[in-house]
Design a protein around this motif. Structure first.
Motif, PDB file in Angstrom:
ATOM      1  N   PHE A 174       0.759  -1.136  -0.182  1.00 29.27           N
ATOM      2  CA  PHE A 174      -0.022   0.007   0.089  1.00 29.27           C
ATOM      3  C   PHE A 174       0.795   1.254   0.078  1.00 29.27           C
ATOM      4  CE2 PHE A 174      -2.781  -3.138   2.019  1.00 29.27           C
ATOM      5  CZ  PHE A 174      -3.891  -3.349   1.099  1.00 29.27           C
ATOM      6  N   PHE A 175       2.161   1.395   0.495  1.00 32.42           N
ATOM      7  CA  PHE A 175       2.830   2.371   0.404  1.00 32.42           C
ATOM      8  C   PHE A 175       3.664   2.314  -0.868  1.00 32.42           C
ATOM      9  CE2 PHE A 175       1.496   2.279   4.964  1.00 32.42           C
ATOM     10  CZ  PHE A 175       1.297   3.554   5.121  1.00 32.42           C
ATOM     11  N   ASP A 176       4.305   1.234  -0.969  1.00 33.78           N
ATOM     12  CA  ASP A 176       5.316   1.101  -2.183  1.00 33.78           C
ATOM     13  C   ASP A 176       4.651   0.819  -3.303  1.00 33.78           C
ATOM     14  OD1 ASP A 176       7.257   1.740  -0.401  1.00 33.78           O
ATOM     15  OD2 ASP A 176       7.804  -0.235  -0.104  1.00 33.78           O
ATOM     16  N   ARG A 177       3.278   0.561  -3.384  1.00 34.63           N
ATOM     17  CA  ARG A 177       2.548   0.181  -4.616  1.00 34.63           C
ATOM     18  C   ARG A 177       3.168  -1.037  -5.380  1.00 34.63           C
ATOM     19  NH1 ARG A 177      -2.180   2.406  -3.245  1.00 34.63           N
ATOM     20  NH2 ARG A 177      -1.873   4.475  -2.926  1.00 34.63           N
ATOM     21  N   GLU A 178       3.652  -1.964  -4.485  1.00 31.73           N
ATOM     22  CA  GLU A 178       4.044  -3.203  -5.111  1.00 31.73           C
ATOM     23  C   GLU A 178       3.036  -4.386  -4.973  1.00 31.73           C
ATOM     24  OE1 GLU A 178       7.727  -3.490  -3.174  1.00 31.73           O
ATOM     25  OE2 GLU A 178       8.751  -1.973  -4.358  1.00 31.73           O
ATOM     26  N   ALA A 179       2.788  -5.322  -5.854  1.00 33.93           N
ATOM     27  CA  ALA A 179       1.666  -6.277  -5.704  1.00 33.93           C
ATOM     28  C   ALA A 179       2.276  -7.367  -4.924  1.00 33.93           C
ATOM     29  CB  ALA A 179       1.207  -6.547  -6.895  1.00 33.93           C
ATOM     30  N   VAL A 180       2.685  -7.423  -3.744  1.00 35.86           N
ATOM     31  CA  VAL A 180       3.661  -8.414  -3.068  1.00 35.86           C
ATOM     32  C   VAL A 180       2.602  -9.456  -2.501  1.00 35.86           C
ATOM     33  CG1 VAL A 180       5.576  -6.993  -2.471  1.00 35.86           C
ATOM     34  CG2 VAL A 180       3.696  -6.869  -0.999  1.00 35.86           C
ATOM     35  N   LEU A 181       1.326  -8.893  -2.080  1.00 34.78           N
ATOM     36  CA  LEU A 181       0.447  -9.927  -1.523  1.00 34.78           C
ATOM     37  C   LEU A 181       0.044 -10.838  -2.596  1.00 34.78           C
ATOM     38  CD1 LEU A 181      -1.941  -7.587   0.497  1.00 34.78           C
ATOM     39  CD2 LEU A 181       0.024  -8.812   1.184  1.00 34.78           C
ATOM     40  N   ARG A 182       0.001 -10.540  -4.040  1.00 35.50           N
ATOM     41  CA  ARG A 182      -0.253 -11.687  -4.997  1.00 35.50           C
ATOM     42  C   ARG A 182       0.652 -12.877  -4.986  1.00 35.50           C
ATOM     43  NH1 ARG A 182      -1.882  -8.115 -10.195  1.00 35.50           N
ATOM     44  NH2 ARG A 182      -3.118  -6.549  -9.255  1.00 35.50           N
ATOM     45  N   ARG A 183       1.750 -12.698  -4.349  1.00 31.22           N
ATOM     46  CA  ARG A 183       2.971 -13.448  -4.314  1.00 31.22           C
ATOM     47  C   ARG A 183       2.541 -15.149  -3.622  1.00 31.22           C
ATOM     48  NH1 ARG A 183       8.406 -12.619  -4.519  1.00 31.22           N
ATOM     49  NH2 ARG A 183       8.560 -13.419  -2.415  1.00 31.22           N
ATOM     50  N   MET A 184       1.720 -14.556  -2.429  1.00 32.74           N
ATOM     51  CA  MET A 184       1.010 -15.536  -1.591  1.00 32.74           C
ATOM     52  C   MET A 184      -0.521 -15.765  -1.835  1.00 32.74           C
ATOM     53  SD  MET A 184       2.054 -18.123   0.153  1.00 32.74           S
ATOM     54  CE  MET A 184       3.727 -17.932   0.541  1.00 32.74           C
ATOM     55  N   TRP A 185      -0.912 -15.939  -3.309  1.00 32.33           N
ATOM     56  CA  TRP A 185      -2.155 -16.145  -3.578  1.00 32.33           C
ATOM     57  C   TRP A 185      -2.420 -16.651  -4.938  1.00 32.33           C
ATOM     58  CZ3 TRP A 185      -5.892 -16.569  -0.035  1.00 32.33           C
ATOM     59  CH2 TRP A 185      -7.192 -16.628  -0.509  1.00 32.33           C
ATOM     60  N   PHE A 186      -3.440 -17.332  -5.137  1.00 37.54           N
ATOM     61  CA  PHE A 186      -3.660 -18.329  -6.266  1.00 37.54           C
ATOM     62  C   PHE A 186      -3.537 -17.218  -7.568  1.00 37.54           C
ATOM     63  CE2 PHE A 186      -5.553 -20.524  -2.787  1.00 37.54           C
ATOM     64  CZ  PHE A 186      -4.665 -21.666  -2.780  1.00 37.54           C
ATOM     65  N   SER A 187      -2.769 -17.445  -8.446  1.00 36.19           N
ATOM     66  CA  SER A 187      -2.749 -16.590  -9.689  1.00 36.19           C
ATOM     67  C   SER A 187      -3.588 -17.178 -10.688  1.00 36.19           C
ATOM     68  CB  SER A 187      -1.117 -16.694 -10.227  1.00 36.19           C
ATOM     69  OG  SER A 187      -0.742 -17.958 -10.553  1.00 36.19           O
ATOM     70  N   ARG A 188      -4.075 -16.758 -11.699  1.00 36.41           N
ATOM     71  CA  ARG A 188      -4.885 -16.887 -12.779  1.00 36.41           C
ATOM     72  C   ARG A 188      -4.119 -17.632 -13.688  1.00 36.41           C
ATOM     73  NH1 ARG A 188      -9.434 -11.851 -13.142  1.00 36.41           N
ATOM     74  NH2 ARG A 188     -10.173 -12.243 -10.985  1.00 36.41           N
TER      75      ARG A 188
END
Length: 198
Positions: A183-197
């Protein structure tokens, strides 16, 4: 040539594998539930205390098994690297927190198991996983003389309790770091530990 807007979405290679994601969240949910359960013991009816403690033990052994599976999976499946844009101190800090989390995630159920094995009434209270599957105590500890077990029971209990405090701190740092980058650096890091499409 049309302009293609840049996005912060991470490429497929930056995601953890699906088994790693499942094991990560199973361990996380089980540990949060176990902490909530044991903290509630002082506020529940007396008749519920023993079932709550037995469930706490069962969840702890479950976490130990899941953590072992996750470690074995990770040995054969390297996690995605952290973004190269991270400063060195953040990369080192992230690896240190992850490493310590692994240690504490194993230490908590192991110290609890040792603590329970040194319990003076262990012989009269067989341990069962969720009230169905018998689970052994650690014989080397359980079979010690009572005069030896009593101080060990106190020691392992203290180590288990202090390990919990360390766990709280590491989880806070882990979550705070992920939220900072998201949220501060605007990097999609949370997607790393979630199921990708796919």
């Amino acid at each position: 040539m049309p302009h293609t807007p840049e996005t912060n979405s991470a490429p497929e290679a930056s995601h953890y594998s699906h088994p790693a994601i499942v094991l990560h969240w199973l361990v996380a949910v089980a540990m949060v539930a176990n902490v909530a359960l044991i903290l509630s013991v002082e506020h529940i009816p007396e008749d519920w205390i023993r079932p709550a403690i037995d469930t706490h033990k069962s969840l702890g052994i479950t976490v130990l098994g899941l953590a072992l599976l996750r470690l074995l999976w990770r040995i054969g499946h390297r996690p995605p690297p952290l973004p190269s844009a991270y400063p060195r101190w953040e990369t080192v800090s992230a690896h240190a927190v992850h490493g310590l989390l692994y240690v504490v995630i194993f230490w908590m159920p192991l110290s609890g198991w040792l603590h329970d094995s040194a319990w003076s009434e262990a012989a009269t209270h067989p341990m069962q996983l969720f009230g169905t599957i018998g689970w052994p105590r650690i014989g080397l500890i359980e079979n010690l003389p009572p005069s030896t077990k009593e101080p060990l029971h106190d020691l392992f209990g203290a180590l288990h309790r202090w390990g919990g405090y360390v766990l709280y701190g590491l989880v806070f740092l882990h979550i705070a770091g992920a939220l900072k980058h998201q949220f501060f650096d605007r990097e999609a890091v949370l997607r790393r530990m979630w199921f990708s499409r796919r």
